[in-house]
Design a protein around this motif. Structure first.
Motif, PDB file in Angstrom:
ATOM      1  N   SER A 104      -0.102   4.353  -2.589  1.00 56.16           N
ATOM      2  CA  SER A 104      -0.003   3.514  -1.453  1.00 56.16           C
ATOM      3  C   SER A 104       0.354   1.949  -1.969  1.00 56.16           C
ATOM      4  O   SER A 104      -0.157   1.492  -2.964  1.00 56.16           O
ATOM      5  N   LEU A 105       1.196   1.383  -1.257  1.00 55.54           N
ATOM      6  CA  LEU A 105       1.527   0.017  -1.589  1.00 55.54           C
ATOM      7  C   LEU A 105       1.642  -0.663  -0.163  1.00 55.54           C
ATOM      8  O   LEU A 105       2.387  -0.353   0.642  1.00 55.54           O
ATOM      9  N   HIS A 114      10.612  -7.480   1.988  1.00 54.01           N
ATOM     10  CA  HIS A 114      11.422  -6.954   1.046  1.00 54.01           C
ATOM     11  C   HIS A 114      11.006  -5.657   0.823  1.00 54.01           C
ATOM     12  O   HIS A 114      10.244  -5.147  -0.384  1.00 54.01           O
ATOM     13  N   GLN A 115      10.939  -4.650   1.819  1.00 50.93           N
ATOM     14  CA  GLN A 115      10.599  -3.182   1.356  1.00 50.93           C
ATOM     15  C   GLN A 115      11.245  -2.465   0.460  1.00 50.93           C
ATOM     16  O   GLN A 115      10.652  -1.744  -0.271  1.00 50.93           O
ATOM     17  N   ASP A 116      12.410  -2.969   0.025  1.00 52.68           N
ATOM     18  CA  ASP A 116      13.150  -2.121  -0.963  1.00 52.68           C
ATOM     19  C   ASP A 116      12.388  -2.513  -2.188  1.00 52.68           C
ATOM     20  O   ASP A 116      12.554  -1.400  -3.143  1.00 52.68           O
ATOM     21  N   LEU A 117      11.931  -3.799  -2.479  1.00 47.47           N
ATOM     22  CA  LEU A 117      11.152  -3.886  -3.803  1.00 47.47           C
ATOM     23  C   LEU A 117       9.889  -2.811  -3.923  1.00 47.47           C
ATOM     24  O   LEU A 117       9.744  -2.459  -5.047  1.00 47.47           O
ATOM     25  N   GLY A 118       9.164  -2.622  -2.901  1.00 46.06           N
ATOM     26  CA  GLY A 118       8.123  -1.879  -2.741  1.00 46.06           C
ATOM     27  C   GLY A 118       8.642  -0.357  -2.808  1.00 46.06           C
ATOM     28  O   GLY A 118       7.961   0.367  -3.762  1.00 46.06           O
ATOM     29  N   LYS A 140       7.268   7.071   2.638  1.00 49.48           N
ATOM     30  CA  LYS A 140       7.225   6.717   3.968  1.00 49.48           C
ATOM     31  C   LYS A 140       6.586   5.373   4.438  1.00 49.48           C
ATOM     32  O   LYS A 140       5.668   4.968   3.511  1.00 49.48           O
ATOM     33  N   LEU A 141       6.962   4.877   5.349  1.00 49.74           N
ATOM     34  CA  LEU A 141       6.246   3.489   5.794  1.00 49.74           C
ATOM     35  C   LEU A 141       5.614   3.650   6.911  1.00 49.74           C
ATOM     36  O   LEU A 141       6.160   4.434   8.098  1.00 49.74           O
ATOM     37  N   ASP A 142       4.255   3.248   6.922  1.00 47.15           N
ATOM     38  CA  ASP A 142       3.447   3.414   7.877  1.00 47.15           C
ATOM     39  C   ASP A 142       2.957   2.090   8.336  1.00 47.15           C
ATOM     40  O   ASP A 142       1.926   1.748   7.674  1.00 47.15           O
ATOM     41  N   GLY A 143       3.266   1.441   9.190  1.00 50.58           N
ATOM     42  CA  GLY A 143       2.931   0.208   9.630  1.00 50.58           C
ATOM     43  C   GLY A 143       3.265  -0.829   8.375  1.00 50.58           C
ATOM     44  O   GLY A 143       4.484  -1.146   8.244  1.00 50.58           O
ATOM     45  N   ARG A 144       2.375  -1.503   7.677  1.00 52.91           N
ATOM     46  CA  ARG A 144       2.599  -2.447   6.537  1.00 52.91           C
ATOM     47  C   ARG A 144       2.437  -1.547   5.378  1.00 52.91           C
ATOM     48  O   ARG A 144       2.407  -2.354   4.254  1.00 52.91           O
TER      49      ARG A 144
END
Length: 157
Positions: A104-105, A114-118, A140-144
């Motif tokens: 998780s990140l 900057h979701q692409d960096l994560g 997957k992105l779930d909230g933050r």
């Protein structure tokens, strides 16, 4: 009711009282196997021994059962090389034990832009463990929080 002996031979259709008497003569219990059938089916058996065997089978099945644990490793979009390698080694030991790893990140404040960096960090982490794991759930992105789940490679017996 149709009566079957403990050895599997059919005694035929008997009245309930006669079937119970026959079972008692043999020192066995009369167990109703299929009450909905026409005629109902009953079997002569040692019920206490039957229950003991069932419990023994259940205990054996529980012994062979493997509980899979999912352990979480938290990363950061700004993780340094050494921290990354340390967490990678930790994940590798978890996978070698046969457990799954949830990566998780979490994004704090304006990092969410900057979701692409994560995603790159998680992809790099998964790639570093590719020799001992397979991706079970892609990023997957779930909230933050960005997360992925990896499982150990199944060994062929």
């Amino acid at each position: 009711m149709l009566v079957i002996t403990d050895s599997g031979e059919k005694l035929g259709v008997l009245a309930r009282a006669k079937a119970l008497q026959e079972a008692e003569n043999r020192g066995l219990d009369l167990v109703l196997v299929s009450p909905d059938a026409n005629p109902p089916v009953a079997k002569m058996m040692d019920y206490s021994r039957f229950r003991f065997e069932q419990q023994k089978k259940l205990k054996e099945m529980k012994k062979k059962q493997k509980v899979v644990v999912v352990q979480e490793i938290q990363l950061s979009p700004t993780i340094e090389k050494h921290d990354f390698e340390t967490k990678s080694r930790k994940a590798k030991t978890i996978l070698e034990k046969g457990n799954k790893v949830k990566i998780s990140l979490r994004f704090f404040g304006r990092m969410i832009v900057h979701q692409d960096l994560g995603k790159e960090v998680i992809d790099r982490f998964v790639e570093s463990l590719a020799d001992v794991s397979t991706v079970e759930s892609p990023v997957k992105l779930d909230g933050r929080t960005l997360f992925a789940v990896i499982a150990p490679i199944q060994k062929k017996d």
